[in-house]
Design an enzyme around this catalytic site. Structure first.
Site, mmCIF file in Angstrom:
data_model
loop_
_atom_site.group_PDB
_atom_site.id
_atom_site.type_symbol
_atom_site.label_atom_id
_atom_site.label_comp_id
_atom_site.label_asym_id
_atom_site.label_seq_id
_atom_site.Cartn_x
_atom_site.Cartn_y
_atom_site.Cartn_z
ATOM 1 N N ASP A 12 -13.032 -2.176 32.073
ATOM 2 C CA ASP A 12 -11.831 -1.774 31.127
ATOM 3 C C ASP A 12 -12.267 -0.295 29.881
ATOM 4 O O ASP A 12 -13.389 -0.556 29.813
ATOM 5 C CB ASP A 12 -11.903 -2.947 30.214
ATOM 6 N N ALA A 72 -13.892 -11.343 23.529
ATOM 7 C CA ALA A 72 -14.444 -12.234 25.135
ATOM 8 C C ALA A 72 -14.426 -10.656 26.204
ATOM 9 O O ALA A 72 -14.540 -10.723 26.894
ATOM 10 C CB ALA A 72 -14.336 -13.712 24.987
ATOM 11 N N TYR A 73 -13.437 -10.946 26.150
ATOM 12 C CA TYR A 73 -12.267 -10.507 27.025
ATOM 13 C C TYR A 73 -12.958 -8.894 27.685
ATOM 14 O O TYR A 73 -14.165 -8.292 27.987
ATOM 15 C CB TYR A 73 -11.385 -9.903 27.240
ATOM 16 N N ALA A 74 -13.632 -8.011 26.278
ATOM 17 C CA ALA A 74 -14.429 -6.642 26.500
ATOM 18 C C ALA A 74 -15.870 -7.219 26.832
ATOM 19 O O ALA A 74 -16.206 -5.825 27.345
ATOM 20 C CB ALA A 74 -14.685 -6.440 24.615
#
Length: 237
Positions: A136, A148-150
């Site tokens: 991403d 947390a996603y990144a």
């Protein structure tokens, strides 16, 4: 065209489904994983796609998927790690659990699948064998609402480097890092305009641009260990 199937994790909807359908159009057999039953799966099954339910939120679920995959096929042309979880950060008591789930989906599942399915790729009789991680744009920029996603997507980028070095020269390992390429069901015109303003190209191009990037990686014999940005020039803003 390939005789050995291409595995796409998270292939039931949106970007994963688009890539599965395009690969079918190009003559490749496809296997997908999916988290829960959806109406869209029937259309894929009618086209010959093998569909395997999988829960990547636990190590046991990941290993169970790998075991069932090996009963489905003894060879793979490529693995496309598309399964993802866009859960925002939680400031409450479940913050740790949220991070652990994202870690398992974005990092542990690709890690274990890459390790345990190397033999399936090695069994492919064709000269091209690939692993592609769907990363991403925010992995390099960070995110205030999806920390947390990144972070776990950034970890996936690092896995790309390690596996590329480990598996060369027989298996190429790369990543694709798109920014927003398609709207969600609940996104309105105002959100679309705000999203388009973030890129130099000022557009929401649709999932086809990611498939073009996937095809480039699958067809090129001299690219490994790279993360290919597909972000419309956001770094220019």
């Amino acid at each position: 065209m390939s005789a050995s199937p291409i595995l796409i994790t998270g292939g039931a909807r949106r970007l994963g489904r688009h890539c599965a359908e395009r690969l079918l159009d190009d003559g490749h057999p496809v296997i997908i994983s999916y988290r829960r039953e959806r109406d869209e799966l029937e259309a894929l099954r009618r086209r010959g796609v093998a569909t395997l339910q999988a829960d990547f939120a636990s190590e046991a679920g990941i290993l169970d998927f790998i075991a069932r995959l090996k009963t489905e096929t003894d060879t793979l042309r490529a693995i496309v790690h598309n399964a993802s979880d866009w859960t925002p950060d939680s400031p409450g008591d479940d913050a740790g659990a949220n991070f652990e789930r994202l870690f398992r989906v974005h990092m542990q599942a690709p890690y274990l699948i890459n390790l345990h399915c190397r033999e399936l790729l090695a069994a492919c009789p064709e000269p091209l064998r690939d692993i592609v991680h769907m990363s991403d744009y925010v992995a390099r920029r960070g995110s205030k609402k999806h920390v947390a996603y990144a972070a776990t997507k950034a970890g996936l980028d690092n896995l790309t480097l390690s596996f590329a070095a480990m598996y060369a020269p027989s298996i190429q390992v790369n990543a694709i890092a798109p920014a927003l390429v398609m709207l969600g069901e609940d996104d309105d015109a105002a959100y679309a305009e705000k999203a388009m303003a973030k890129s130099a190209m000022r557009m929401i191009p649709g999932p086809g641009v990611v498939y073009q990037s996937l095809r480039y990686l699958l067809d090129n014999r001299y690219v490994t260990g790279v993360t290919l940005p597909v972000d419309g020039g956001r770094h220019l803003r």
